[in-house]
Design an enzyme around this catalytic site. Sequence first.
Site, PDB file in Angstrom:
ATOM      1  N   GLU A 102     -26.557 -29.652 -36.046  1.00 44.65           N
ATOM      2  CA  GLU A 102     -27.204 -28.456 -35.499  1.00 44.65           C
ATOM      3  C   GLU A 102     -27.625 -27.466 -36.591  1.00 44.65           C
ATOM      4  O   GLU A 102     -27.831 -26.282 -36.313  1.00 44.65           O
ATOM      5  CB  GLU A 102     -26.271 -27.782 -34.489  1.00 44.65           C
ATOM      6  CG  GLU A 102     -26.060 -28.630 -33.253  1.00 44.65           C
ATOM      7  CD  GLU A 102     -25.079 -28.005 -32.288  1.00 44.65           C
ATOM      8  OE1 GLU A 102     -25.510 -27.195 -31.470  1.00 44.65           O
ATOM      9  OE2 GLU A 102     -23.879 -28.310 -32.362  1.00 44.65           O
ATOM     10  N   SER A 146     -25.820 -29.030 -28.619  1.00 44.77           N
ATOM     11  CA  SER A 146     -27.283 -29.060 -28.540  1.00 44.77           C
ATOM     12  C   SER A 146     -27.818 -30.291 -27.808  1.00 44.77           C
ATOM     13  O   SER A 146     -28.960 -30.675 -28.016  1.00 44.77           O
ATOM     14  CB  SER A 146     -27.923 -28.981 -29.941  1.00 44.77           C
ATOM     15  OG  SER A 146     -27.848 -27.661 -30.425  1.00 44.77           O
ATOM     16  N   TYR A 204     -35.014 -26.360 -27.181  1.00 39.99           N
ATOM     17  CA  TYR A 204     -35.610 -25.707 -28.343  1.00 39.99           C
ATOM     18  C   TYR A 204     -37.130 -25.734 -28.396  1.00 39.99           C
ATOM     19  O   TYR A 204     -37.720 -25.336 -29.387  1.00 39.99           O
ATOM     20  CB  TYR A 204     -35.000 -26.287 -29.629  1.00 39.99           C
ATOM     21  CG  TYR A 204     -33.501 -26.120 -29.636  1.00 39.99           C
ATOM     22  CD1 TYR A 204     -32.951 -24.837 -29.624  1.00 39.99           C
ATOM     23  CD2 TYR A 204     -32.641 -27.207 -29.595  1.00 39.99           C
ATOM     24  CE1 TYR A 204     -31.574 -24.661 -29.592  1.00 39.99           C
ATOM     25  CE2 TYR A 204     -31.264 -27.037 -29.566  1.00 39.99           C
ATOM     26  CZ  TYR A 204     -30.742 -25.761 -29.568  1.00 39.99           C
ATOM     27  OH  TYR A 204     -29.386 -25.584 -29.533  1.00 39.99           O
ATOM     28  N   ARG A 218     -19.847 -18.959 -24.088  1.00 40.45           N
ATOM     29  CA  ARG A 218     -20.848 -19.189 -23.047  1.00 40.45           C
ATOM     30  C   ARG A 218     -20.470 -20.463 -22.329  1.00 40.45           C
ATOM     31  O   ARG A 218     -20.374 -21.528 -22.943  1.00 40.45           O
ATOM     32  CB  ARG A 218     -22.225 -19.314 -23.689  1.00 40.45           C
ATOM     33  CG  ARG A 218     -23.365 -18.793 -22.818  1.00 40.45           C
ATOM     34  CD  ARG A 218     -24.678 -19.358 -23.271  1.00 40.45           C
ATOM     35  NE  ARG A 218     -24.688 -20.785 -22.991  1.00 40.45           N
ATOM     36  CZ  ARG A 218     -25.205 -21.702 -23.796  1.00 40.45           C
ATOM     37  NH1 ARG A 218     -25.748 -21.385 -24.932  1.00 40.45           N
ATOM     38  NH2 ARG A 218     -25.156 -22.992 -23.458  1.00 40.45           N
ATOM     39  N   ASP A 250     -21.036 -23.422 -19.689  1.00 38.99           N
ATOM     40  CA  ASP A 250     -22.099 -24.159 -18.990  1.00 38.99           C
ATOM     41  C   ASP A 250     -21.527 -24.767 -17.725  1.00 38.99           C
ATOM     42  O   ASP A 250     -20.445 -25.371 -17.745  1.00 38.99           O
ATOM     43  CB  ASP A 250     -22.606 -25.317 -19.874  1.00 38.99           C
ATOM     44  CG  ASP A 250     -23.325 -24.818 -21.126  1.00 38.99           C
ATOM     45  OD1 ASP A 250     -23.738 -23.651 -21.145  1.00 38.99           O
ATOM     46  OD2 ASP A 250     -23.464 -25.628 -22.071  1.00 38.99           O
ATOM     47  N   GLU A 307     -18.702 -27.309 -20.123  1.00 39.05           N
ATOM     48  CA  GLU A 307     -18.101 -27.003 -21.430  1.00 39.05           C
ATOM     49  C   GLU A 307     -18.172 -25.508 -21.695  1.00 39.05           C
ATOM     50  O   GLU A 307     -18.881 -24.776 -21.009  1.00 39.05           O
ATOM     51  CB  GLU A 307     -18.869 -27.729 -22.541  1.00 39.05           C
ATOM     52  CG  GLU A 307     -20.340 -27.322 -22.573  1.00 39.05           C
ATOM     53  CD  GLU A 307     -21.008 -27.557 -23.914  1.00 39.05           C
ATOM     54  OE1 GLU A 307     -20.311 -27.930 -24.873  1.00 39.05           O
ATOM     55  OE2 GLU A 307     -22.220 -27.322 -24.000  1.00 39.05           O
ATOM     56  N   ASN A 334     -19.032 -22.958 -24.970  1.00 41.20           N
ATOM     57  CA  ASN A 334     -19.580 -22.902 -26.331  1.00 41.20           C
ATOM     58  C   ASN A 334     -19.015 -21.668 -27.009  1.00 41.20           C
ATOM     59  O   ASN A 334     -19.207 -20.551 -26.523  1.00 41.20           O
ATOM     60  CB  ASN A 334     -21.098 -22.789 -26.268  1.00 41.20           C
ATOM     61  CG  ASN A 334     -21.714 -23.945 -25.495  1.00 41.20           C
ATOM     62  OD1 ASN A 334     -21.827 -25.037 -26.013  1.00 41.20           O
ATOM     63  ND2 ASN A 334     -22.065 -23.717 -24.243  1.00 41.20           N
ATOM     64  N   GLY A 386     -26.050 -20.323 -29.212  1.00 47.32           N
ATOM     65  CA  GLY A 386     -27.262 -19.995 -29.954  1.00 47.32           C
ATOM     66  C   GLY A 386     -27.431 -18.491 -30.072  1.00 47.32           C
ATOM     67  O   GLY A 386     -27.086 -17.733 -29.157  1.00 47.32           O
TER      68      GLY A 386
HETATM   69  N1  LIG Z   1     -21.893 -34.257 -15.614  1.00 45.34           N
HETATM   70  C1  LIG Z   1     -23.129 -33.734 -15.708  1.00 45.34           C
HETATM   71  N2  LIG Z   1     -23.875 -33.548 -14.591  1.00 45.34           N
HETATM   72  C2  LIG Z   1     -25.133 -33.022 -14.680  1.00 45.34           C
HETATM   73  N3  LIG Z   1     -25.736 -32.688 -15.841  1.00 45.34           N
HETATM   74  C3  LIG Z   1     -25.050 -32.881 -16.992  1.00 45.34           C
HETATM   75  C4  LIG Z   1     -23.707 -33.393 -16.981  1.00 45.34           C
HETATM   76  N4  LIG Z   1     -23.284 -33.477 -18.261  1.00 45.34           N
HETATM   77  C5  LIG Z   1     -24.288 -33.024 -19.034  1.00 45.34           C
HETATM   78  N5  LIG Z   1     -25.364 -32.673 -18.286  1.00 45.34           N
HETATM   79  C6  LIG Z   1     -26.661 -32.201 -18.831  1.00 45.34           C
HETATM   80  O1  LIG Z   1     -26.669 -32.399 -20.240  1.00 45.34           O
HETATM   81  C7  LIG Z   1     -26.710 -31.134 -20.954  1.00 45.34           C
HETATM   82  C8  LIG Z   1     -25.815 -31.169 -22.180  1.00 45.34           C
HETATM   83  O2  LIG Z   1     -24.469 -31.418 -21.811  1.00 45.34           O
HETATM   84  P1  LIG Z   1     -23.254 -30.576 -22.377  1.00 45.34           P
HETATM   85  O3  LIG Z   1     -21.998 -31.183 -21.863  1.00 45.34           O
HETATM   86  O4  LIG Z   1     -23.435 -29.119 -22.075  1.00 45.34           O
HETATM   87  O5  LIG Z   1     -23.334 -30.878 -23.941  1.00 45.34           O
HETATM   88  P2  LIG Z   1     -23.849 -30.032 -25.196  1.00 45.34           P
HETATM   89  O6  LIG Z   1     -22.592 -29.603 -25.900  1.00 45.34           O
HETATM   90  O7  LIG Z   1     -24.635 -30.978 -26.014  1.00 45.34           O
HETATM   91  O8  LIG Z   1     -24.631 -28.850 -24.691  1.00 45.34           O
HETATM   92  C9  LIG Z   1     -26.306 -30.111 -19.902  1.00 45.34           C
HETATM   93  O9  LIG Z   1     -26.826 -28.839 -20.222  1.00 45.34           O
HETATM   94  C10 LIG Z   1     -26.853 -30.711 -18.615  1.00 45.34           C
HETATM   95  O10 LIG Z   1     -28.251 -30.487 -18.481  1.00 45.34           O
HETATM   96 MG   LIG Z   2     -24.019 -27.411 -23.257  1.00 48.77          MG
END
Ligand SMILES: Nc1ncnc2c1ncn2[C@@H]1O[C@H](COP(=O)(O)OP(=O)(O)O)[C@@H](O)[C@H]1O
Ligand SMILES: [Mg+2]
Length: 307
Positions: free
Chosen positions: A16, A142, A208, A247, A249, A262, A264, A268
């Site tokens: 990243e 990311s 991005y 933050r 998610d 998760e 963060n 960003g």
């Molecule tokens: N179990 C899930 N169900 C629906 N969408 C998911 C799921 N896991 C990941 N995503 C999608 O993938 C993106 C990245 O996953 P995430 O776990 O937040 O990893 P990163 O740390 O790379 O942001 C999320 O913002 C979402 O759009």
């Molecule tokens: Mg994420």
Amino acid sequence: MDSLKVGVLCGGRSSERAVSLRSGRAVAQGLKRAGFRVRRIDPKNPRQTRTLLRQIDLAFIALHGHGGEDGSIQKRLSALEIPYTGSGERGSRLAFHKVEAKKIFDRLKIPTPEWTVVNRKNWKRLAGFPAPFFVKPVADGSSIGVFLVEDFKRSAVKIIHALSCYGELLVERQIKGREFTVGILGRKTLPVIELRPKRSFYDYRSKYTRGMTDYLVPAPIPEAWRRRFQQLAGRVHRALGLRDLSRVDLVTDSKGRPYVLEANTIPGFTELSLLPKAAGEAGISFEGLCRRLVEMAWLREKRNGKA
Ligand SMILES: Nc1ncnc2c1ncn2[C@@H]1O[C@H](COP(=O)(O)OP(=O)(O)O)[C@@H](O)[C@H]1O
Ligand SMILES: [Mg+2]
């Protein structure tokens, strides 16, 4: 406090890096506008970093991913007795390692999508895992290395390739619905943002590339949802022992039930990034946000009797 010399740590060696350089540039400008003396430091160059770290009063960590968000730089700064923004070593490590974080969510009954971990030896058991599912590196950000599997057999080659890169993978059932993110700043939970990526999920390009995702600030959701999401983000922040900012998610299913993906710890930080957007909605300017993070770190140091 205004005479403080703040080192903005950005760049680094993680996947990243490019995003971090953008965050660092914006933070440095924000801090200058807020009246601080600022120096950008890129830990990619170890010798220069060692020298520069000795010259600052406080570090603003704008590193994303390995080496910045995973607790290692926090450990190093603590050893050097340099105060720094955001979460400590342990919280950073837990939040960055998605599997460690998911174990804590399960233990505390924080809703999160059903999951498993596979390695090079046992990955074939994914044939029995309910598809569609997401495959992710256990520790990265990311959306790098994240992909959706609709059909196990058709994606086997992709899974084998990912295993050859990462060794271990987190596999998570896809939750089909809407996606949100909730920022936390000090004692405040910021307004909820809804993300509507134009691609199948919020992948690197959606994150991005301008115009690839619609951001709705504040999210157009019922008051009860807003309260539930904000409470959930607060629980996640506390459960992982996070500090000053994070933050969270989350995704909702068709019935609006939220599932945490998760947290963060160093989200960003460009002026267009999500946490600054949410802070803006709450009436906090970008430079005000940068200033508050420095203040929180500095006050902590003072309370600990070091500054
Ligand atoms: N179990 C899930 N169900 C629906 N969408 C998911 C799921 N896991 C990941 N995503 C999608 O993938 C993106 C990245 O996953 P995430 O776990 O937040 O990893 P990163 O740390 O790379 O942001 C999320 O913002 C979402 O759009
Ligand atoms: Mg994420």
